[in-house]
Design a protein around this motif. Structure first.
Motif, short mmCIF file in Angstrom:
data_model
loop_
_atom_site.label_atom_id
_atom_site.label_comp_id
_atom_site.label_asym_id
_atom_site.label_seq_id
_atom_site.Cartn_x
_atom_site.Cartn_y
_atom_site.Cartn_z
N SER A 170 43.40 32.71 -35.25
CA SER A 170 42.97 33.61 -33.99
C SER A 170 41.73 34.53 -33.89
N PRO A 171 40.73 34.32 -33.08
CA PRO A 171 39.65 35.45 -32.96
C PRO A 171 40.53 36.65 -32.81
N ALA A 172 39.87 37.86 -33.06
CA ALA A 172 40.40 39.23 -33.03
C ALA A 172 40.31 40.08 -31.84
N ASP A 173 39.30 39.62 -30.85
CA ASP A 173 38.59 40.21 -29.84
C ASP A 173 38.93 39.68 -28.53
N HIS A 174 39.80 38.60 -28.29
CA HIS A 174 39.92 38.30 -27.13
C HIS A 174 41.16 38.89 -26.53
N ILE A 175 41.75 38.52 -25.17
CA ILE A 175 42.73 39.14 -24.63
C ILE A 175 43.83 37.69 -24.02
N VAL A 176 44.91 38.20 -23.90
CA VAL A 176 45.81 37.15 -23.38
C VAL A 176 46.77 37.99 -22.44
N ILE A 191 43.95 41.65 -46.40
CA ILE A 191 42.53 41.81 -45.73
C ILE A 191 41.58 41.36 -46.47
N LEU A 192 40.88 40.20 -45.96
CA LEU A 192 39.90 39.37 -46.66
C LEU A 192 38.51 39.99 -46.43
N ALA A 193 37.91 40.19 -47.28
CA ALA A 193 36.61 41.14 -47.12
C ALA A 193 35.47 40.07 -47.34
N GLU A 194 34.79 39.65 -46.35
CA GLU A 194 33.49 39.09 -46.61
C GLU A 194 32.29 39.41 -47.00
N GLU A 214 54.02 40.28 -43.08
CA GLU A 214 53.23 39.95 -44.41
C GLU A 214 52.73 38.78 -44.43
N ASN A 215 52.93 37.98 -43.44
CA ASN A 215 52.16 36.75 -43.31
C ASN A 215 50.74 36.88 -42.47
N ILE A 216 50.57 37.93 -41.96
CA ILE A 216 49.24 38.04 -41.14
C ILE A 216 48.03 38.43 -42.41
N TYR A 217 47.02 37.55 -42.16
CA TYR A 217 45.85 37.67 -43.07
C TYR A 217 44.56 37.99 -42.09
N VAL A 218 43.81 39.01 -42.37
CA VAL A 218 42.68 39.29 -41.62
C VAL A 218 41.45 39.30 -42.35
N VAL A 219 40.71 38.39 -41.99
CA VAL A 219 39.51 38.31 -42.46
C VAL A 219 38.42 39.04 -41.84
N THR A 220 37.59 39.75 -42.51
CA THR A 220 36.57 40.63 -41.84
C THR A 220 35.51 40.95 -42.71
N SER A 221 34.49 41.77 -42.19
CA SER A 221 33.34 42.14 -42.89
C SER A 221 33.77 43.23 -44.04
N GLN A 222 33.06 43.18 -45.18
CA GLN A 222 33.48 44.36 -46.26
C GLN A 222 33.41 45.76 -45.64
N ASN A 228 55.19 30.38 -41.38
CA ASN A 228 54.07 30.69 -40.06
C ASN A 228 53.31 31.96 -40.61
N PHE A 229 51.93 31.28 -40.69
CA PHE A 229 50.98 32.50 -40.93
C PHE A 229 49.93 32.66 -40.11
N LEU A 230 49.32 33.76 -40.09
CA LEU A 230 48.35 34.06 -38.98
C LEU A 230 47.08 34.63 -39.70
N ILE A 231 45.93 33.77 -39.16
CA ILE A 231 44.43 34.27 -39.87
C ILE A 231 44.09 34.76 -38.64
N ILE A 232 43.54 36.08 -38.75
CA ILE A 232 42.76 36.90 -37.54
C ILE A 232 41.25 36.78 -38.08
N MET A 233 40.65 36.31 -37.16
CA MET A 233 39.15 36.58 -37.57
C MET A 233 38.46 37.81 -36.95
N ALA A 234 38.16 38.78 -37.64
CA ALA A 234 37.72 40.17 -37.32
C ALA A 234 36.20 40.68 -37.84
N GLY A 235 35.55 39.73 -38.13
CA GLY A 235 34.56 39.85 -38.53
C GLY A 235 33.15 40.21 -37.74
N GLY A 236 33.26 39.70 -36.49
CA GLY A 236 32.34 39.78 -35.63
C GLY A 236 31.47 41.17 -35.50
N ALA A 237 30.43 41.26 -35.10
CA ALA A 237 29.71 42.64 -34.70
C ALA A 237 28.71 42.35 -33.48
#
Lengths: 356, 356
Positions: A113-119, A81-84, A55-63, A5-14
């Motif tokens: 998953s988006p990084a800025d929502h709540i559950v 940490i993946l830098a766009e 170790e399977n969490i990947y965060v994509v974000t702005s540089q 199981n891997f998680l991609i968190i999209m954390a590049g929003g502004a």
């Protein structure tokens, strides 16, 4: 825990909808918006703690935000940490992460998953995500978690599913934000859920579907396989991002694919896209106030007051206001007029970059 | 300019009516309350620039504020700043300064002025003060500048004078703050002015009158003559202040003396004792707002907004509020409820000394 199981968190929003809190150099996902001691990004990662190894969490974000991510998730290695280099909407972001994960695990089950929502209901969320993973692992379906709507919200996209007794339902189509009348009809029919931007698929299914519907972009990120996890990765990504299309994953993949399924969840989800949604999601005092800070109120109700901890705030006689004090900006406005925040941000831009 | 003219500025107050601006370590007189680029203390000194040489200005203040005074009035020598070791009301403050001035000029004409009031019509003020000085110099009268009342204010003390055609009128008596009905009758009679705490007398007249009505205190400060302007001054004052009575000059001298005269002035005076009075005294925008700071307002009226220059403030939808952001305190309250500020300060005391 399933090591696939891997998680991609999209954390590049502004986004600036939570201005003056969300700022260009420190947007919403990096804030403790609810005032509970964890940022939205940290809460997002926590939500998957029983599902996905760290170790399977990947965060994509702005540089520009990679340092912020590392600060808030110090357990991540640099390669997680993946830098766009630029903002290209969600399709390139997700493709980059999926193809990179493919280098180390061809059996991966991937959650996006988006990084800025709540559950609010984390156990229910976990249960439903596990159903999504089972489905993704044992089929060639693209799965999404659809949120059972609690009101005819006109600020969310909707998903129409085919009614059935199955837990995993076939998606008929994705719909953009509706007007109120349409939203009411959606709710009434019982065949619509909110699109929360949470997707689950196996690597194989993603690759196959993406290649079919987005052949150019698929090739662009497929060709990176020799570079991911090496010193040439960032160089390759810089070039690829310059060339690739800017498009959302919804439009590029989910709305066109015919193998999309949805799991319905009543998980207390909010995208916290408005101050009103923050008010709804937060704990309130006896006078329906949301208070976060060193704040003393008199004769005040239905308000949101968010201020720095080291500052003393005295508020008397407000009803239905937002008071937001952050860094070098103080905003006071009527809660029902929060659509003006956009105009405030435009105005602030003219006052100086330091205010946005 | 008459080299015998001396000015005593009383700058020892620590009121909190303008909290959160006026603070224990930085009270009102040291603030640019009107947002015009000069503090009230600086404005007070400026008001006498054509009347009194700079080297004849004496500022009496609390020991803890001497640095602030010097910072704001850098042209003063150390001997012109009189440091009170404790608060003993205005009589000791004025006696100390008068007897000290007596050491260097026995012909002195002395003007006493609070540091934290405003005067809008400076030319008229200057004219009236000159009349006061002429009277003081050429008679044995204690003179005060009485402010022609513009409304039945219940927050000020009043002075009843004997009606006559003379510019300088004999004072019949001093009266404490009246209730509204009494204030209305004062205004109607035309024989009352506001007591602004501005006094003018010759050194000789002061000494004679003070000795007669306050013989003990007169001797206490008379005996200091050997110490004033020497290294032993502060030691002498420390001992004397421990022993001397705490009493106002009004009660000690003005209300009891029979040689008190008043010059009437319509000088745009306010003691800035309330936020409402600040609103009245300040320049307003088209919507009756007083705005001081980097502030953008929408749909806002009848409000006072005072905030730091380096902070961007956005206010939408307020009517009749005070928004005061200063240092580590933000206060938002209804203008008509400003009597609550006292309670806010009490509350703030419990939160920590750093807030008051």
């Amino acid at each position: 825990m399933n090591q696939n199981n891997f998680l991609i968190i999209m954390a590049g929003g502004a986004g600036t909808r939570f201005w003056p809190f969300s700022r260009n150099n420190n947007p919403k996902q990096f804030h403790d918006v609810l005032g509970i001691g964890k940022t939205l990004l940290q809460q997002t990662a926590d939500r998957f703690k029983n599902i996905c190894p760290l170790e399977n969490i990947y965060v994509v974000t702005s540089q520009q935000y990679t340092d912020l991510v590392l600060e808030q998730m110090p357990y991540l290695s640099d390669s997680q940490i993946l830098a766009e280099p630029s903002r290209k909407n969600t399709a390139p972001c997700i493709a980059y992460a999926c193809y990179k994960i493919g280098v180390i695990n061809s059996e991966a089950n991937i959650i996006v998953s988006p990084a800025d929502h709540i559950v609010l209901y984390e156990q229910e969320f976990e249960n439903k995500i596990n159903i999504c993973i089972d489905e993704a692992e044992n089929s060639d379906h693209l799965v999404t978690l659809g949120i059972s709507p609690t009101r005819p919200d006109t600020g969310y996209g909707y998903i129409k599913f085919e009614n059935s007794d199955n837990v995993v339902k076939k998606v008929e189509r994705f719909l953009e934000k509706p007007d109120l009348e349409t939203a009411l009809s959606f709710i009434k029919s019982g065949e619509f859920v909110w699109n929360a931007g949470i997707f689950v698929w196996s690597l194989a299914t993603f690759k196959k579907s993406f290649k079919k519907l987005m052949p150019v972009m698929a090739q662009q990120f497929e060709l990176g396989i020799d570079h991911y996890f090496t010193e040439t990765e960032s160089n390759y990504i810089n070039i690829t991002y310059k060339q690739c299309e800017s498009i959302s994953i919804d439009y590029a993949l989910m709305e066109k694919a015919t193998n999309v399924y949805v799991v319905l969840g009543n998980v207390g989800w909010s995208d916290l896209g408005t101050w009103k949604s923050l008010h709804e999601a937060s704990e309130k005092d006896n006078y329906n106030n949301v208070i976060d800070g060193n704040i003393v109120i008199y004769d005040t109700k239905n308000s949101i007051i968010k201020t720095p901890k080291n500052k003393l705030i005295v508020v008397q006689g407000l009803d239905g206001y937002i008071v937001a004090d952050h860094d070098n900006v103080l905003m006071i406005c009527k809660k029902e007029e929060e659509q003006n925040v956009k105009a405030f941000v435009e105005m602030a831009k003219n006052k100086g970059d330091e205010f946005i």
